[in-house]
Design an enzyme around this catalytic site. Structure first.
Site, PDB file in Angstrom:
ATOM      1  N   CYS A  88      -7.737 -47.424  66.147  1.00 46.92           N
ATOM      2  CA  CYS A  88      -8.489 -46.165  66.115  1.00 46.92           C
ATOM      3  C   CYS A  88      -9.458 -46.048  67.297  1.00 46.92           C
ATOM      4  O   CYS A  88      -9.004 -45.847  68.422  1.00 46.92           O
ATOM      5  CB  CYS A  88      -9.170 -46.034  64.754  1.00 46.92           C
ATOM      6  SG  CYS A  88      -9.546 -44.330  64.347  1.00 46.92           S
ATOM      7  N   HIS A 182      -5.620 -47.933  60.590  1.00 45.74           N
ATOM      8  CA  HIS A 182      -6.332 -49.176  60.281  1.00 45.74           C
ATOM      9  C   HIS A 182      -5.557 -50.043  59.305  1.00 45.74           C
ATOM     10  O   HIS A 182      -5.796 -49.944  58.091  1.00 45.74           O
ATOM     11  CB  HIS A 182      -7.675 -48.837  59.617  1.00 45.74           C
ATOM     12  CG  HIS A 182      -8.609 -48.048  60.459  1.00 45.74           C
ATOM     13  ND1 HIS A 182      -9.460 -48.616  61.368  1.00 45.74           N
ATOM     14  CD2 HIS A 182      -8.835 -46.716  60.532  1.00 45.74           C
ATOM     15  CE1 HIS A 182     -10.185 -47.679  61.957  1.00 45.74           C
ATOM     16  NE2 HIS A 182      -9.812 -46.519  61.466  1.00 45.74           N
ATOM     17  N   GLU A 184      -6.173 -53.012  58.863  1.00 46.64           N
ATOM     18  CA  GLU A 184      -7.224 -53.908  58.350  1.00 46.64           C
ATOM     19  C   GLU A 184      -7.962 -53.272  57.171  1.00 46.64           C
ATOM     20  O   GLU A 184      -8.589 -53.981  56.392  1.00 46.64           O
ATOM     21  CB  GLU A 184      -8.198 -54.306  59.480  1.00 46.64           C
ATOM     22  CG  GLU A 184      -9.215 -53.265  59.910  1.00 46.64           C
ATOM     23  CD  GLU A 184      -8.652 -52.152  60.795  1.00 46.64           C
ATOM     24  OE1 GLU A 184      -7.430 -52.065  60.976  1.00 46.64           O
ATOM     25  OE2 GLU A 184      -9.461 -51.341  61.286  1.00 46.64           O
TER      26      GLU A 184
HETATM   27  N1  GLN Z   1     -13.148 -40.641  65.601  1.00 45.06           N
HETATM   28  C1  GLN Z   1     -13.614 -41.945  66.028  1.00 45.06           C
HETATM   29  C2  GLN Z   1     -13.844 -41.989  67.530  1.00 45.06           C
HETATM   30  O1  GLN Z   1     -13.626 -41.055  68.191  1.00 45.06           O
HETATM   31  C3  GLN Z   1     -12.610 -43.017  65.650  1.00 45.06           C
HETATM   32  C4  GLN Z   1     -12.570 -43.191  64.164  1.00 45.06           C
HETATM   33  C5  GLN Z   1     -12.198 -44.567  63.722  1.00 45.06           C
HETATM   34  O2  GLN Z   1     -12.241 -45.526  64.480  1.00 45.06           O
HETATM   35  N2  GLN Z   1     -11.882 -44.686  62.461  1.00 45.06           N
HETATM   36  O3  GLN Z   1     -14.262 -42.983  68.028  1.00 45.06           O
END
Ligand code: GLN
Length: 207
Positions: A88, A182, A184
């Site tokens: 992410c 994720h 995890e």
């Molecule tokens: N929207 C977040 C970002 O731009 C990422 C979200 C996440 O890591 N769950 O960093």
């Protein structure tokens, strides 16, 4: 094997827990001795064979990395072949181009991809799905939390997974792996196992 988790901000504990689960699963084998280190300073990279960049808020991580100077250190390490896995926000940090971010945000150019932050819109900003993942036999239970989408990939990038509408959510290039979602958080260990295999194959140690 020694794995670092970038710990300036975000979901560090979830990755640590998943790596410990993997170590338990492989007790008595080389991965059973997995050493895990949280990385906030350059000196903590010493001796690692791979680095995980967790989820969180990429713009905050970007600011903290710039302030500490770790941004340049990590970009250089990735160029030298440090294996890395980003989930992410970690995927966003590993990209070569980021859309819909802050004007002062930085990224590390570890993967030849363009990602768009928060690409799922408000109504679907968090959801779960079982997705086919190249290199993993069973579908992966994927948790998306304000996730990015990979909008463009360079020629050296392999697509590993797409979300139900066909957009790219996991990629691999060289020693670098990234997922929009994720594992995890879902309690899935297979993607981390894939990353450990990549680290093993790379045979890289940070000095
Ligand atoms: N929207 C977040 C970002 O731009 C990422 C979200 C996440 O890591 N769950 O960093």
């Amino acid at each position: 094997m020694k794995i670092g988790i970038l710990a300036v901000q975000g979901g560090v504990a979830e990755h640590e827990r998943t790596l410990r689960q993997v170590a338990e699963k492989y007790e008595g084998k080389p991965w059973g001795d997995l050493e895990i280190v949280q990385v906030r300073r350059e000196s903590q990279l010493e001796g690692i064979n791979g680095l995980i960049l967790p989820g969180g808020e990429s713009t905050t991580m970007s600011r903290l990395l710039t302030l500490s100077g770790l941004d340049k250190v990590l970009a250089a390490a990735l160029q030298e072949g440090l294996p890395a896995y980003g989930t992410c926000a970690g995927m966003i940090l590993l990209a070569s181009n980021v859309l819909d971010t802050r004007p002062d945000a930085i990224w590390l150019h570890g993967l030849d991809i363009t990602v768009r932050r928060n690409a799922f819109g408000r109504q679907r900003d968090s959801f779960e799905a079982d997705l086919a993942f190249h290199g993993i036999d069973e579908p992966v239970h994927a948790t998306f939390i304000r996730a990015p989408i990979v909008e463009e990939i360079g020629s050296g990038v392999e697509v590993l997974c797409r979300e139900p509408e066909g957009r790219i959510v996991a990629v691999h290039q060289g020693n670098v792996l990234a997922t929009s979602f994720h594992p995890e958080v879902s309690g899935v260990t297979e993607v981390h196992e894939l990353f450990l295999s990549m680290c093993e194959e790379a045979g890289f140690t940070y000095k």
